[in-house]
Design an enzyme around this catalytic site. Structure first.
Site, mmCIF file in Angstrom:
data_model
loop_
_atom_site.group_PDB
_atom_site.id
_atom_site.type_symbol
_atom_site.label_atom_id
_atom_site.label_comp_id
_atom_site.label_asym_id
_atom_site.label_seq_id
_atom_site.Cartn_x
_atom_site.Cartn_y
_atom_site.Cartn_z
ATOM 1 N N LEU A 21 38.779 42.133 46.144
ATOM 2 C CA LEU A 21 39.715 42.605 45.348
ATOM 3 C C LEU A 21 39.825 41.789 44.371
ATOM 4 O O LEU A 21 40.099 42.134 43.024
ATOM 5 C CB LEU A 21 40.965 42.848 46.051
ATOM 6 C CG LEU A 21 40.742 43.868 47.378
ATOM 7 C CD1 LEU A 21 42.414 43.737 48.066
ATOM 8 C CD2 LEU A 21 40.400 45.286 46.839
ATOM 9 N N GLY A 22 39.965 40.597 44.335
ATOM 10 C CA GLY A 22 40.186 39.661 43.172
ATOM 11 C C GLY A 22 39.900 37.979 43.953
ATOM 12 O O GLY A 22 39.588 37.923 44.981
ATOM 13 N N GLU A 23 39.905 37.310 43.009
ATOM 14 C CA GLU A 23 39.700 36.023 43.383
ATOM 15 C C GLU A 23 40.961 34.900 42.814
ATOM 16 O O GLU A 23 41.641 35.444 41.504
ATOM 17 C CB GLU A 23 38.526 35.249 42.714
ATOM 18 C CG GLU A 23 37.194 35.861 43.162
ATOM 19 C CD GLU A 23 36.176 35.291 42.543
ATOM 20 O OE1 GLU A 23 35.688 34.078 42.363
ATOM 21 O OE2 GLU A 23 35.277 36.358 41.978
ATOM 22 N N GLY A 24 41.247 33.863 43.551
ATOM 23 C CA GLY A 24 42.259 32.759 42.999
ATOM 24 C C GLY A 24 41.694 31.408 42.788
ATOM 25 O O GLY A 24 40.491 31.480 43.203
ATOM 26 N N LYS A 44 44.309 37.333 51.369
ATOM 27 C CA LYS A 44 43.839 36.041 50.527
ATOM 28 C C LYS A 44 43.049 35.224 51.714
ATOM 29 O O LYS A 44 43.750 34.691 52.669
ATOM 30 C CB LYS A 44 45.010 35.481 50.019
ATOM 31 C CG LYS A 44 44.293 34.369 48.982
ATOM 32 C CD LYS A 44 45.719 33.446 48.280
ATOM 33 C CE LYS A 44 46.289 34.389 47.407
ATOM 34 N NZ LYS A 44 47.400 33.749 46.652
ATOM 35 N N ASP A 136 53.831 31.673 35.692
ATOM 36 C CA ASP A 136 52.427 32.157 35.244
ATOM 37 C C ASP A 136 52.517 33.713 35.085
ATOM 38 O O ASP A 136 51.595 34.457 35.623
ATOM 39 C CB ASP A 136 51.473 31.822 36.246
ATOM 40 C CG ASP A 136 49.981 31.881 35.483
ATOM 41 O OD1 ASP A 136 49.683 32.063 34.441
ATOM 42 O OD2 ASP A 136 49.052 31.777 36.257
#
Length: 462
Positions: A21-24, A44, A136
């Protein structure tokens, strides 16, 4: 029930999709779907072996996030720690990131921008009431639920600025440069006005599809013009009508003491203006949740730029948050220690059942505008991609799973990384572009350019 058995039950009942889904900063986010209820959560995954400095940062993030419970904040459901990996369980926002709804250089319909702005202010006001600064705020950290509800996410840089009624000044320069208030570069600074400034940049991005500057330092020419009031004929300001520009000027006031508060922003004429419903019959009336007075004299309230943006379909937001099935399920999981560290077997590893992406489950994944089908097979498609990436002087690499990672810099000379996954779907090939690092608007510009270059192999019927 022992912790070990509870963990086994959790593993058996949930599927983990291969699609990221996404990256951190410290890992990736994947989708978990319950086999029986079809409930979805985001997970996550932090690899402590790869990111040895992640532990303290993750602990701070979780400590703050677990205190929060608000409709416009991504919900924290729990965590599970293992010797080498850690899992953070969060609310799944099926609508994806806010930047996906912003057309580069164009923006989105004002009715949609107003609705999202109201929800963003509501979420930030809640954070500030808890004494928490996000630090942020940007479209990449703002998610949209399947019902069109805005959700603030990613509390990796959040901090406590007020405790027991006593406020402290902040001195850490952190966040994303184009969204940082000028005082953050000078320090120390007050937390609330700095977050409000970031909301103002999101406001401009939603209406114009671009960011006004790369940073707010003294040497930045675009920001220097803003400070000297010499910006009116420049983009993005030239795209804004008088009332929208008035709001931008007051939210982005360089003197933090003169900057509008959240309450003052909500009372501003642009925020109260009735824009009507979106063009789609399924879209929500932008004023239905909190009816605003119709201001007949405000003919300049809508932006001057003719934004032919894709329709943003939104469902009616609920006034009060209703406890969903997933929240009830996760509450039950927490009480049975599904997310707790195993006590009887410290080496027990959490292994989800991996599930591939297929046509049947594709619709349940996160919504993106950066996808398209192609007419060619995998080999020919990769050949076309390689040729175009080389001609555009973009650095790329292919991993063992067949995904392309593209590394470049954006127009502000900041690093931009995005990935292309080639997914076999119903005897067709789907190219799924996903931002990995950098500005979402700059990513979409690159995507549009690549899509134009690949137009001869794109399927026009899908």
């Amino acid at each position: 029930m022992s912790s070990e058995n509870a963990t086994s039950a959790f593993v058996e009942d949930w599927l983990c999709y291969n699609n990221i889904l996404g990256e951190g900063a410290y890992g990736e986010v994947k989708l978990l779907v319950h086999k029986h209820t079809q409930e979805k959560i985001a997970c996550k995954i932090i690899n402590h072996k790869k990111y040895k400095d992640a532990s303290a940062q993750i602990n701070r993030e979780v400590t703050i996030h677990k205190l929060l419970d608000h409709e416009n904040i991504v919900k924290y459901f729990g965590r599970r720690q293992e010797p080498l990996k850690e899992y953070i369980f969060l609310e799944y926002a099926e609508g994806g990131e806010l930047f996906q709804l912003i057309e580069p250089d164009i923006g989105m319909p004002s009715a949609s921008a107003q609705l999202f702005m109201k929800q963003l202010l509501c979420g930030v006001n809640y954070l500030h009431s808890k004494g928490i600064a996000h630090r942020d705020i940007k479209p990449e950290n703002i998610l949209i639920s399947a019902d069109g509800i805005l959700k603030i996410s990613d509390f990796g840089l959040a901090t406590l600025f007020r405790f027991k009624g006593k406020e402290r000044l902040l001195d850490k320069k952190c966040g994303t440069k184009p969204y940082l208030a000028p005082e953050v570069f000078q320090r120390p600074y007050r937390a609330q006005p700095a977050d409000i400034w970031s909301c103002g940049i999101v406001f401009v991005a939603m209406l114009t599809g671009e960011l006004p500057w790369s940073d707010t330092t003294e040497v930045n020419p675009e920001f220097a013009k803003w400070k000297r009031n010499m910006y009116i004929s420049d983009t993005p300001w030239s795209k804004l009508g008088n009332t929208a520009l008035s709001l931008a000027r007051k939210v982005l006031h360089c003197d933090s003491k003169k900057r509008l508060t959240l309450e003052e922003i909500e009372r501003h004429a642009w925020m109260q203006f009735y824009f009507g419903s979106n063009t789609s019959s399924d879209s929500v009336d932008s004023s239905s949740e909190n009816p605003a007075k119709r201001c007949n004299s405000m003919v300049e309230a809508e932006t001057k730029h003719n934004r032919e943006a894709p329709t943003v379909t939104l469902s009616q937001p609920v006034t009060l948050f209703r406890q969903s099935k997933i929240m009830q399920a996760m509450d039950n999981i927490r009480t049975t220690n599904y997310f707790s560290q195993p006590t009887q077997n410290d080496n027990l590893m959490l292994q989800f059942t991996q599930s591939p992406i297929t046509k049947d489950n594709f619709d349940s994944l996160i919504k993106r505008m950066t996808r398209f089908y192609v007419l060619t097979n995998r080999e020919k498609t990769l050949e076309s991609l390689y040729s175009i990436l080389d001609s555009l002087h973009l650095t790329w690499s292919l991993d063992v799973n067949g995904a392309l990672t593209i590394t470049t810099t954006d127009s502000h000379k900041n690093q931009l990384i995005f990935k292309v996954n080639l997914l076999d779907m119903d005897k067709k090939l789907l190219l799924d572009f996903r931002l990995s690092k950098g500005c979402g608007l700059q990513f979409k510009k690159k995507f549009i350019k690549l899509k134009e270059c690949l137009s001869n192999i794109i399927s026009k019927n899908d």
